[in-house]
Design a protein around this motif. Sequence first.
Motif, PDB file in Angstrom:
ATOM      1  N   PHE A  66       0.838  -1.198   0.000  1.00 41.42           N
ATOM      2  CA  PHE A  66       0.000   0.000   0.000  1.00 41.42           C
ATOM      3  C   PHE A  66       0.878   1.255   0.000  1.00 41.42           C
ATOM      4  CE2 PHE A  66      -3.012  -3.141   1.334  1.00 41.42           C
ATOM      5  CZ  PHE A  66      -4.278  -2.645   1.045  1.00 41.42           C
ATOM      6  N   VAL A  67       0.304   2.351  -0.476  1.00 41.48           N
ATOM      7  CA  VAL A  67       0.998   3.639  -0.500  1.00 41.48           C
ATOM      8  C   VAL A  67       0.306   4.586   0.473  1.00 41.48           C
ATOM      9  CG1 VAL A  67       1.643   5.626  -1.903  1.00 41.48           C
ATOM     10  CG2 VAL A  67       1.683   3.323  -2.902  1.00 41.48           C
ATOM     11  N   ASP A 117     -12.098  10.590  -0.637  1.00 44.27           N
ATOM     12  CA  ASP A 117     -13.306   9.844  -0.973  1.00 44.27           C
ATOM     13  C   ASP A 117     -12.993   8.936  -2.162  1.00 44.27           C
ATOM     14  OD1 ASP A 117     -14.144  11.705   0.843  1.00 44.27           O
ATOM     15  OD2 ASP A 117     -15.894  12.355  -0.281  1.00 44.27           O
ATOM     16  N   TYR A 118     -13.648   7.789  -2.230  1.00 46.88           N
ATOM     17  CA  TYR A 118     -13.313   6.832  -3.285  1.00 46.88           C
ATOM     18  C   TYR A 118     -14.532   6.007  -3.673  1.00 46.88           C
ATOM     19  CZ  TYR A 118     -13.139   3.503   0.638  1.00 46.88           C
ATOM     20  OH  TYR A 118     -13.457   2.739   1.736  1.00 46.88           O
ATOM     21  N   SER A 119     -14.505   5.479  -4.884  1.00 47.18           N
ATOM     22  CA  SER A 119     -15.564   4.580  -5.373  1.00 47.18           C
ATOM     23  C   SER A 119     -14.981   3.383  -6.107  1.00 47.18           C
ATOM     24  CB  SER A 119     -16.539   5.336  -6.283  1.00 47.18           C
ATOM     25  OG  SER A 119     -15.854   5.926  -7.371  1.00 47.18           O
ATOM     26  N   SER A 120     -13.660   3.230  -6.033  1.00 51.10           N
ATOM     27  CA  SER A 120     -12.987   2.074  -6.647  1.00 51.10           C
ATOM     28  C   SER A 120     -11.656   1.876  -5.936  1.00 51.10           C
ATOM     29  CB  SER A 120     -12.759   2.303  -8.148  1.00 51.10           C
ATOM     30  OG  SER A 120     -11.900   3.423  -8.353  1.00 51.10           O
ATOM     31  N   GLY A 121     -11.026   0.737  -6.226  1.00 50.64           N
ATOM     32  CA  GLY A 121      -9.717   0.468  -5.665  1.00 50.64           C
ATOM     33  C   GLY A 121      -9.776  -0.227  -4.315  1.00 50.64           C
ATOM     34  N   VAL A 122      -8.583  -0.353  -3.697  1.00 47.01           N
ATOM     35  CA  VAL A 122      -8.447  -0.967  -2.377  1.00 47.01           C
ATOM     36  C   VAL A 122      -7.832   0.070  -1.450  1.00 47.01           C
ATOM     37  CG1 VAL A 122      -7.505  -2.885  -1.042  1.00 47.01           C
ATOM     38  CG2 VAL A 122      -8.096  -3.221  -3.456  1.00 47.01           C
ATOM     39  N   TRP A 123      -8.558   0.413  -0.389  1.00 45.12           N
ATOM     40  CA  TRP A 123      -8.160   1.465   0.534  1.00 45.12           C
ATOM     41  C   TRP A 123      -8.046   0.914   1.952  1.00 45.12           C
ATOM     42  CZ3 TRP A 123      -7.292   6.649  -0.850  1.00 45.12           C
ATOM     43  CH2 TRP A 123      -7.545   6.942  -2.196  1.00 45.12           C
ATOM     44  N   LEU A 146      -3.856   0.815  -2.168  1.00 51.95           N
ATOM     45  CA  LEU A 146      -3.048  -0.241  -2.775  1.00 51.95           C
ATOM     46  C   LEU A 146      -2.390   0.284  -4.039  1.00 51.95           C
ATOM     47  CD1 LEU A 146      -2.343  -3.277  -2.411  1.00 51.95           C
ATOM     48  CD2 LEU A 146      -4.187  -3.775  -4.008  1.00 51.95           C
ATOM     49  N   SER A 147      -1.077   0.073  -4.146  1.00 51.28           N
ATOM     50  CA  SER A 147      -0.352   0.572  -5.313  1.00 51.28           C
ATOM     51  C   SER A 147      -0.768  -0.187  -6.569  1.00 51.28           C
ATOM     52  CB  SER A 147       1.153   0.422  -5.102  1.00 51.28           C
ATOM     53  OG  SER A 147       1.505  -0.935  -4.871  1.00 51.28           O
ATOM     54  N   ASP A 148      -0.736   0.503  -7.702  1.00 50.44           N
ATOM     55  CA  ASP A 148      -1.114  -0.116  -8.984  1.00 50.44           C
ATOM     56  C   ASP A 148      -0.025  -1.070  -9.467  1.00 50.44           C
ATOM     57  OD1 ASP A 148      -3.442   1.377  -8.961  1.00 50.44           O
ATOM     58  OD2 ASP A 148      -2.482   3.069  -9.982  1.00 50.44           O
TER      59      ASP A 148
END
Length: 222
Positions: A33-34, A93-99, A220-222
């Motif tokens: 993760f970043v 705020d987010y609506s995608s990805g892994v946080w 989470l880093s790409d």
Amino acid sequence: MNSHSNFMLYISLVFLFVYKAMGSGPIDTTLGFVSQPLGRSNFRIQKPYDLPVDKRYSFINGVHKLWVFKTDKPHSRKSKTNPRTEIRIQGYDYSSGVWQFEAYGYVPSGTTGVSVMQVFGSKPPYATTTMLTVYNNNLYYYRRNVILSNLYNKWFRLNVIHDVEGNSVKIYINGVLRLEDRPGRSGPNVHHYFKCGVYSQNDGSSYMESRWKDIKIFRLSD
């Protein structure tokens, strides 16, 4: 060291290896993760609308202290929700990805019937993807699963990992996985953010308090 001591040491090391290999031991949940930069501007304090911030929140020596009374007003004049004093993390705020949310939390004895952490946003009819609540010295996932017993008057490290596309939430206490909710309450185009503090629930105590320090947000880093 005699042969019996050597044997017991060997057994202990084998047990420790197996224990960690099975995922039961503490782990670093932030690997891969970043860390996202956080400043005071990212901490929006939601509190009873008729009171100044310093009547329900303080930040001293790196510790956020938040408290509320059961008889307090909601956070806005139009809201019909229960009283709260919460840190709403803004800017991430987010609506995608892994946080991932990480922080050290503390709940004093006597506080009960309260939410202390949320992943806000969910597919209908729910409002949250995750809510951690305190009832009688236990930390719960909603009011179903006990995440941590004998909670009061000690610091604990909380990590909450939300995988939006995977529709899962993992909750770690002091580096140990305590719950995985899969499938969770995520859905497409759902708006999410993290919150912590105190938000009165059913059967709440007259006074509710939680403290937080070293709050961090990771992606989470790409």
